[in-house]
Design an enzyme around this catalytic site. Structure first.
Site, PDB file in Angstrom:
ATOM      1  N   GLU A  73     -52.905   1.457  -6.600  1.00 13.50           N
ATOM      2  CA  GLU A  73     -53.947   1.652  -5.578  1.00 13.50           C
ATOM      3  C   GLU A  73     -54.786   2.889  -5.881  1.00 13.50           C
ATOM      4  OE1 GLU A  73     -52.079  -0.208  -1.530  1.00 13.50           O
ATOM      5  OE2 GLU A  73     -51.323   1.737  -2.143  1.00 13.50           O
ATOM      6  N   GLY A  83     -48.371   3.462   0.067  1.00  9.32           N
ATOM      7  CA  GLY A  83     -47.249   3.138  -0.803  1.00  9.32           C
ATOM      8  C   GLY A  83     -46.076   2.479  -0.115  1.00  9.32           C
TER       9      GLY A  83
HETATM   10  C1  A5P Z   1     -49.120  -0.679  -0.320  1.00  9.51           C
HETATM   11  O1  A5P Z   1     -48.289  -0.028  -1.214  1.00  9.51           O
HETATM   12  C2  A5P Z   1     -49.519   0.254   0.762  1.00  9.51           C
HETATM   13  O2  A5P Z   1     -50.173   1.409   0.372  1.00  9.51           O
HETATM   14  C3  A5P Z   1     -50.236  -0.430   1.877  1.00  9.51           C
HETATM   15  O3  A5P Z   1     -51.632  -0.330   1.753  1.00  9.51           O
HETATM   16  C4  A5P Z   1     -49.788   0.216   3.128  1.00  9.51           C
HETATM   17  O4  A5P Z   1     -48.372   0.256   3.086  1.00  9.51           O
HETATM   18  C5  A5P Z   1     -50.244  -0.530   4.371  1.00  9.51           C
HETATM   19  O5  A5P Z   1     -49.581  -1.750   4.447  1.00  9.51           O
HETATM   20  P1  A5P Z   1     -49.708  -2.666   5.723  1.00  9.51           P
HETATM   21  O6  A5P Z   1     -51.141  -3.010   5.849  1.00  9.51           O
HETATM   22  O7  A5P Z   1     -48.841  -3.844   5.402  1.00  9.51           O
HETATM   23  O8  A5P Z   1     -49.192  -1.886   6.895  1.00  9.51           O
END
Ligand code: A5P
Length: 232
Positions: free
Chosen positions: A107, A99
């Protein structure tokens, strides 16, 4: 110096190697998942790979379309063979904090429909156990009564903060707010997840417990991969 971007790409490439013709694939959100989406696009172009995707955010949906991945509408029923998504933190039991990019409810719904949920990340994402270092757990809350919700979350022992850009609260794809709940540490992630998700005003929280089936972490040029059992 550690090159986190190369690690993200390596983990993404490894996960994309599991995708086969005919699969329905969940497409994650964030910078690591974006590498996976682009690599899937490359496979479609180069090998003629035939897949359909379901995206976990508007941003991922736009990226998928731009690289040629056909998408299934969120309004149709979908069962996925596999989902590939990033994480803010993961431990060796496959417990996740998600998140950071603001897409957690979306998700949960898409990744939760997958028979296999592959979590990908650079080496900085692996922290074992999950609550052993300070972190903010994102919580998606309804706009209605959000200040009351913030106070209720505070009672769980965190420092809650409304996510915003300047003075404007950030909106999720579902039109909700996000409250980042800062913890110095926490012990029982399943209990905390249940407490957060049952708090009035909460749409969902970023603790994903018992969902990941495989974790793929890239450390420099090496892949560390583990299958997750029911040990949370
Ligand atoms: C999106 O809300 C998130 O759950 C992402 O999957 C998580 O923050 C990982 O993001 P990065 O791959 O940009 O680190």
């Amino acid at each position: 110096m550690v090159d986190r971007e190369s690690e993200k790409k390596l983990a993404a490439r490894h996960a994309v190697g599991y995708v086969r013709d005919g699969m329905k694939v969940g497409l994650g959100s964030g910078t690591t998942a974006a590498y996976a989406i682009r690599l899937l696009g490359e496979r479609i172009e180069r090998e003629g790979l035939e897949i359909v995707g379901v995206a976990t955010s508007t941003a991922s949906s736009e990226l998928a379309i731009s690289v040629g991945i056909p998408l299934v509408s969120h309004l149709d029923e979908f069962e996925l063979d596999l989902a590939i998504d990033g994480t803010d933190r993961v431990d060796r039991a496959g417990r996740l904090i998600k998140g950071g990019g603001g897409a957690l409810l979306h998700e949960r719904i898409v990744d939760g429909a997958a028979a296999r949920f592959l979590v990908i990340g650079d080496a900085s994402k692996l922290v074992d156990p999950l609550g052993s270092q300070p972190i903010s757990i994102p919580v998606e809350v309804f706009v209605l009564g959000w200040k009351n919700t913030l106070r209720r979350l505070e009672r769980l022992g965190c420092k809650p903060k409304l996510r915003s850009v300047g003075k404007i609260p950030s909106l999720t794809d579902e039109g909700n707010y996000t409250i980042d709940c800062g913890f110095d540490s926490f012990d029982d992630s399943l209990k905390l997840a249940n407490l957060m998700r049952s708090t009035i005003g909460v749409a969902d929280c970023g603790l994903f417990i018992g969902m990941a089936t495989q974790v793929i972490i890239a450390r420099s040029t090496q892949i560390e991969e583990f299958t997750v059992g029911a040990c949370w």
